[in-house]
Each structure stands twice: as structure tokens, then as C-alpha cells.
Design a protein around this motif. Structure first.
Motif: not given
Length: 264
Positions: A162-163, A165-167, A170, A172
Motif C-alpha cells: 500500500s505505501h 503504491a502511493r509513493l 504519486t 510525492e
């Protein structure tokens, strides 16, 4: 008299601690191809130092490592036939990460500032990550039209899907507090105490039998993480492919020209 330039990868041995530090301050320690080879050689040299019980990997100046040198990549992407160059480069990067994972002694990343892209990958390939409050982590490759294929399996291994995929999706960047929350770093240490804390951890490691530490690291990275090596190799191929695209050409040109990209 010709003035010799300072080495950009410095290696020091003090008692039972080996220190590898990256020094290219004017470019926030972005890695050139030559520096990648020097890092590989640095770990080869320290491999045979019997008195060294652990390695502290850090950056000089205000950054840990801002990733790969995008100006150098921009020059290569302009070449008509660059597939072999990209293959060679990503193979060398994969070799460095695998060398760190297979290194018989623990590697402590002392992240003193921004660790972006492959720079964050160096922290992920380390066994223990400590960070100063000034540290930041991120994977901005897609903003340059390329993918973070080499770092993806390590990021997933360290912090979960999960973490990751976000990093990655995005692009970010996160600060040290957030990195601590998601398990990317194990503790935050004031910048002026960062290397000393790495030495303290080395002293703790030195209380255990060297062979037991080596076997423990092998179990962690080669048994629990049994597919890491294969996934890093696949990630190297994905990274090489992405660098041959029109998106990479535009993304790297936009970075060098300091403008927003116009994606094809």
C-alpha cells in the motif's frame, strides 16, 4: 602543479567501523556512472576488511543522495542507439543493490538529507536506516518519464504494497517523521549525532558473533526475501526500457531546461 580533484566516493575505516560517504555537494550527491562503479569498488574493498563489523553509508554536505545524475542521463538519451548503454547502466545499478544485500556485514544508512530515487534505493538496500530530521524520501522518476524499477521490489519488501503504491504512483516525497511511521526508517537522530549513532549500532552488532550476523543477514535477504534478486533484475530491465521511450526523452529534457514536460 595540477590540483587533484577530491574523490566523490570516500571510504574510511576507524576501529571496527567502515564509512562510505558520497560527495558531490554541488549536485546534492547525484550519482554519475563513474560514482556507481566507485561505490561497487568501495564495498568490494571493505568486504575483505576483517576488523570491520559494519558499514555506515552516508552523504556529504546537506544531502544523502538525490538519485542518478539526470544531466548525464539526458546526454545519453539524445544518442540514436542507446539501448546497450541503458542496459549496461541498469545492470551496474542492480549489481550495486545486490552487492549490498549480499554483503556479509550489516550496512547502516545514515540519511542526513534528501534521499530521492536511486538514492532512496541505497537506503532500502541497507539493513538499518536511521535519519536526521532533515531527511526526505521520494521516487520522482515517473515525473521524468522513467520508472523506478530497481527500487520497487526493495520498497515493497521494506514497507509493504500500500505505501509502495502511493509513493511510486504519486511521486510525492515524505519527511523523516512519515518515513518513521511507515517503517522506512527505524529512528530519527539529530544530524550532528547521526554518524555517532551509526557507530553505536555498530558496537551493538560487534557484541554478536560475526558468523551469526552474516548468517542472519543471509536469512533475511535471501530466504525471507528469496525473490528480491530476481525482482531487482526484472526491475533493471524495466528501467532500461523506460529510458528508451519518448517520455523519457521529454521528461529529462524538461528537467535540464527547467520547464514542465509536455508528454507525448
Amino acid at each position: 602543479m595540477i590540483k587533484m580533484s577530491e574523490p566523490q566516493i570516500k571510504v574510511k575505516v576507524h576501529q571496527n567501523v567502515g564509512t562510505v560517504s558520497i560527495h558531490r555537494d554541488e549536485k546534492r550527491n547525484a550519482l554519475t556512472r563513474a560514482m556507481v562503479f566507485d561505490l561497487i569498488q568501495a564495498f568490494r574493498d571493505l568486504h575483505g576488511e576483517k576488523k570491520v563489523r559494519a558499514i555506515v553509508l552516508t552523504g556529504g554536505g546537506g544531502a544523502f543522495c538525490s538519485g542518478l545524475c539526470l544531466e548525464e542521463m539526458h546526454e545519453i538519451v539524445q544518442e540514436d542507439d542507446n539501448q546497450d548503454r541503458w542496459h549496461q547502466d541498469t545492470t551496474s545499478l542492480a549489481e550495486l543493490l545486490q552487492q549490498m544485500l549480499q554483503f556479509p556485514k550489516p550496512i547502516i544508512a545514515a540519511v542526513n538529507g534528501p534521499a530521492m530515487g536511486f538514492g532512496a534505493g541505497l537506503a532500502l538496500a541497507s539493513d538499518i536506516v536511521i535519519a536526521s530530521p532533515e531527511a526526505r524520501f521520494g521516487f520522482p522518476e515517473p515525473k521524468r518519464g522513467i520508472v523506478s524499477g530497481l527500487c520497487t521490489p526493495l520498497l515493497h519488501f521494506r514497507i509493504g504494497g500500500s505505501h509502495t503504491a502511493r509513493l511510486l504512483l504519486t511521486g510525492e516525497s515524505i519527511n523523516a517523521d512519515r518515513a518513521l511511521q511507515i517503517g522506512l526508517v527505524s529512528e530519527i537522530v539529530p544530524n550532528n549525532n547521526l554518524w555517532a549513532r551509526g557507530v553505536d549500532l555498530t558496537k551493538q552488532i560487534a557484541q554478536s558473533a560475526p558468523q551469526a550476523i552474516q548468517l542472519t543477514k543471509k536469512q533475511l535477504n535471501e530466504t525471507v526475501g528469496e525473490q528480491l534478486e530476481m525482482h531487482i533484475a526484472l526491475g533493471a530491465a524495466a528501467s532500461a526500457t523506460s529510458r528508451t521511450t519518448d517520455s523519457a526523452k521529454e521528461g529529462l529534457a524538461a528537467f535540464v531546461e527547467k520547464r514542465e514536460p509536455e508528454w507525448p
